[in-house]
Structure formats: structure tokens, C-alpha cells
Design an enzyme around this catalytic site. Sequence first.
Site, PDB file in Angstrom:
ATOM      1  N   GLU A  90      15.758   1.846  17.040  1.00 51.77           N
ATOM      2  CA  GLU A  90      15.490   0.417  16.934  1.00 51.77           C
ATOM      3  C   GLU A  90      15.958   0.011  15.539  1.00 51.77           C
ATOM      4  OE1 GLU A  90      11.419  -0.898  16.669  1.00 51.77           O
ATOM      5  OE2 GLU A  90      11.975  -2.985  17.077  1.00 51.77           O
ATOM      6  N   ARG A 103       8.334  15.336  17.361  1.00 57.13           N
ATOM      7  CA  ARG A 103       9.074  14.792  16.229  1.00 57.13           C
ATOM      8  C   ARG A 103       8.887  15.695  15.017  1.00 57.13           C
ATOM      9  NH1 ARG A 103       6.219   9.808  16.322  1.00 57.13           N
ATOM     10  NH2 ARG A 103       8.240   8.914  15.867  1.00 57.13           N
ATOM     11  N   LYS A 109       8.141   4.978   9.340  1.00 55.71           N
ATOM     12  CA  LYS A 109       8.985   3.858   8.924  1.00 55.71           C
ATOM     13  C   LYS A 109       8.145   2.808   8.212  1.00 55.71           C
ATOM     14  CE  LYS A 109      12.691   3.460  12.380  1.00 55.71           C
ATOM     15  NZ  LYS A 109      13.170   2.586  13.468  1.00 55.71           N
TER      16      LYS A 109
END
Length: 565
Positions: free
Chosen positions: A34, A259, A269
Site C-alpha cells: 500500500e 512477517r 509503519k
Amino acid sequence: MENKQVSSNFIKNIIIEDLESGKHKKILTRFPPEPNGYLHIGHAKSIVLNFDLADEFKGLTNVRFDDTNPVKEDTEYVESIKEDVEWLGYKWDGLYFASDYFEEMYNRAVLLIKKGKAYVCELSANEIRETRGTLNRPGQESPYHSRSVEENLDLFTRMRSGEFPDGEKVLRAKIDMASPNLNMRDPVIYRIAHASHHNTGDKWCIYPMYDYAHPIEDAVEGITHSICTLEFEDHRPLYDWVIRECEMECQPRQIEFARLNMTNTVMSKRKLKLLVDEGVVDGWDDPRMPTISGLRRRGYTPEAMRSFVREIGVAKGNSIVDAQMLEHFVREDLKLKAPRTMAVIKPLKVIITNYPEGQVEWLDAENNPENPAMGVRKIPFSREIYVEQDDFMEDPPPKYFRLFPGNEVRLKNAYFIKCNEVIKDEQGQVTELRCTYDPETKSGTDFTGRKVKGTIHWVEAAHALPAEFRLYEPLILDEQEEADEPEGEEAVETGTGTSADFLDHINPNSLEILQGFIEPNMAGVKPQDKFQFFRYGYFNVDVRLTSPEKPVFNRIVSLKSSFKL
RNA sequence: UGGGGCGUAGCCAAGUUGGUAAGGCAACGGACUUUGACUCCGUCAUGCGUUGGUUCGAGUCCAGCCGCCCCAGCCA
């Protein structure tokens, strides 16, 4: 040599099966960021995984921006993401945007409505939450659940045409409000947002939700294996539902993996953006950031990052990789690539009292003893030189074999010197050393008269070039074994902790700036040039801070050392 | 207390149909050394969360416990 083979992992095994069974003839994967922030080392894991897997089986990989939420996304991010993927060394097959498929998604939603599988709901966000039920209590059906197809079609058309304000209506999939999987309790698949989109501008005021959009994006592109992270495992039934009910001809398989987490590293993020916005760091590419751009500016190489990611493996268990692994792989990569030169980071002047005043001799120095192809250079030597402050101790402990009064050491590529006198200022600080050299011990003459335990680096004073050195420590330190920390303080909740709480735990020593000297032949170094400074570590010329007058070096990583004071 | 996952060394992680625990990082010894680096050699799970069971044989199969992670955004 870089090993390009993906080591055995469960995803690779699935692909092998699919190829052997004939389910697929060709693999197509995708990396779907994204564009709402910069890529970090965790994304590198996904990039390497997707591209390597496809590569190994002669397949292809698309890069697709998952831009379904205009309020968070920006073209600045799409540009940086493209740059980072390329820098890592990968070439995508298709470069797409989820927003390319908005029309397709809209049409499929209309199909759902016609099949009685979706309805326009007018409950508020709060009401939807309240009627969703809880983990162990089923939800209640929306009062709008049983509208006619005609009414739904009409309302959805009017949603698109901008007739309603944000939040007034949503389109929901009609699945099962009693499902034990909360994602199946009539999930919202379209919301109204009168926001302009970085790609489609003001064309749309309704935007699809991830769970609805993503499977369609994958199916439209013909993705065979849609690899995502663990938290989407619960969404897989919905992913499959969308593919099926929207009657997509292609049926991608979603596979989830854990992850990347690393010690002493923020991998969120949101938190990284906070560091940038609060000015704790220099920007997304601050050398202390775990972003790809930050690691690049720090001096990490794509080869090292790829090797690292391949070596840590892919599995389904949450884990925390030791950051030392990453360091290991840069050292390995730079070992034969980076010239080895001498730099004095914390200078201490040394006068060689028996060396003729005004004389300068040019000595030979190998650029990389482990890689002779890198050649030889000349370095000046004279009566005044700088050595490292850390290489002198007036009152050393046993086993210290650097410089101390009465001790003799080798100057790399030059002579043996012996320390005879220590000069101090009024505060008692050592400001200068007086030494004598032995002309017999010149490097390259194979002098065997006597041995010396230590070899230290140095730079000749008159020809030395000033340089700045930046040494780094982790931005955040992992929690120590909260020894006698009282348990039960709800407020110290980690992970989702408050911004203030997170910012309070920043390591105050994450950056140390030092002024020292480098060899004269290093004049004209270019940004991103990499060196091993003898005994001090690998350094990279900073792209932003370096000026024609003075280069700035970022320490990528120190050399390993078994020396303990 | 609903659902979905995961538990192999200090850390990451292989372990295709049960056949006697890969590899990497770290650490620790030692050799070598004009980088206390590199390199080389050696050590590092009688043990695979745990308890039982099946079997000639179980990390792999079965049952039960225990622990950890994720899910109640109109974020992705």
C-alpha cells in the site's frame, strides 16, 4: 557467492506440488504494497520471497499498489517503493494499481447484488460494530439485510454517483452473522469517501475494502499464489468467498507466512512515520531507520539484504531474528568488495622524535590484502602522524597490546614505533605522544629481528584530509528482562503503546558524530562509496551530508572483535 | 469461555510416505595473522512444549494437557 536458491520452505513445497500435479503450468506471484509509507526490511523479506520463488520456477512477479484507501496514500510513496524494489535488484513483470480495477470491482459488486449476495446497509459505523457480536456471541442481522435487489441496485448506483455523504451507507457482503469467524459476519465491502485519490482523482467517491478488493486484484492478474502475512489467515475464507461469488475465472491461492521481526528494530509503519514526523530522525532514509532507503544510505548492499532474507527462512511461527545476522551478511558482502584504508576517528597526535624533520616517504599499501586484484596505493609517512585515541592507554591492563609507555607496536604498512613520552594538558588529558621508530622494521622488508603483539592504524598528519564519521547504535533498545518491574501496569502495554510511550524509549545514543582524518588518496570519494577502515569497520559515504570540502562517512557495521578491555 | 494459527539449541530454521535430529547466526576453545578482523579446525539438542498411547522403531501417527500469537476498522 550469492546463493539464489530459495531454501526449503512450506510455500516452495506447495508450489512444487502445484507444478507437479499440473494445477499450474506457470507461477505468477505479486508484491502488493500500500503506498502509504516507505518500504522496510520486513517488506524486503516479502519482495525477495515473491520474486525468488517465481524466478526459481521460471514464473513472473507483478508489483501492484494496493491503493484502495485514498486518504492514506500518496504518489511520493509509490515512487519510493518502485525505487526500492529496483534497487533490491528485481524487475517486475506488470506494474499495476488496485485502482486500475475499480470499474471491474464495481461491476462484480453489482453482480453480487444481483445474486442477492450483497446489500446496502444504512447502519452507522457504531451500529455495525454493536451488531457484529463478540468473539463468543453471534451478531445480529442488519435491518437492511433483506432489501430487494432493485432497491440495492438503485442505492449502490446512487452511492457511486455521490448522492450520499461519507459514512451514510456501505455495501455489505451477505454471508453469515453467526459465523465464528468475525470476518464473515456480513463484512463491509464498499464505503463512501469523498476524497481525491492519487491515481483516479475525483472519479470515485466509493472505495472497495481490502477483503473485497484484494482477491479480485489477484484474480484479474492471474496470480497463482497470493502470499501475505499471518494476520490474514482469518480472512482466507472471505478471500475464497469473493473469488467464488464474484465468479472470477482465476482462483489464486492465498498463503500466509510470518512477517519479519528483528531485535532492536521498529517494524511498524506507524511508528516509523512517527519518528519521521516528530523529527527524531532525519527522514525516512535516516541511516538509523530499518527502511530500505535508510539501510541503503547507511551502506547496506542489495546483495547483503537478499542473502540475509534468504537465510532467515520462511515459516509460520512468530519469531524475532537477531539483528546481528543482517550485520553478518554485509560484512561478508563487503569483505572482498570494499577497499581497506586507514582512517583515524578519534585522533591523537604522535611525534616520531627520531624521524628527520621535513622528510616524507611514500609507502606501499595493499588496497585489499584478501583481494590482490584491487591493487596497491602509496601512503605518506613523516615525523607527525595521528593514531587512534583508543589505541593508547597510559596504564593498561594485562593483555593490552597496543600503545602504552615503553611498548612497541607496528604501524600498519610502516614501521615499529615505541612510546617514550606522554604529553598532557592542564586537565591531565593526553594530548600527544612522543615515540621513536626503528628504520629496520619497515614494512615489506621482512624484518624478523623481533616480534610485536599489536598493529595499529594511523594517518600522516600533514597530508591528512579531514572527515566526519557517524557511528550508530539502535534507535530503540529491546526491553531488558523487566527484572523487578511491577507486573500488571496496564498502561505499559507494548505494541499498541501510546506514541509518547514509544518516543520515550528512543536510545539517546543512537548517533555519535566524530571529526577525524582520512588518507590523502581518498580525496574525491563519491556518495555511496564503501570502505573498510582498518580495524574500525565498514563505512559508506553519505549521500546527503557529504560536501566537496569534507566527506561524511556512515559506519555501516563495525568489525567483529574478541578484544575485551 | 468462539474461531484461526504456532511450539525443534541463546536466535532463525530444515526435517516429503514413521527408520535413529540439516544449515546459518551467536557463543566458546585452538591454529594462523602486518586488522584483537578474515580464514581454518573443534565444541555447542541421548533431545524436538508436556503427558500418555500405537509401533520392532515416533520430531513425524493418535489422545489429553500446557504455553504463545492473531481476530470484534466504514485500515491494509
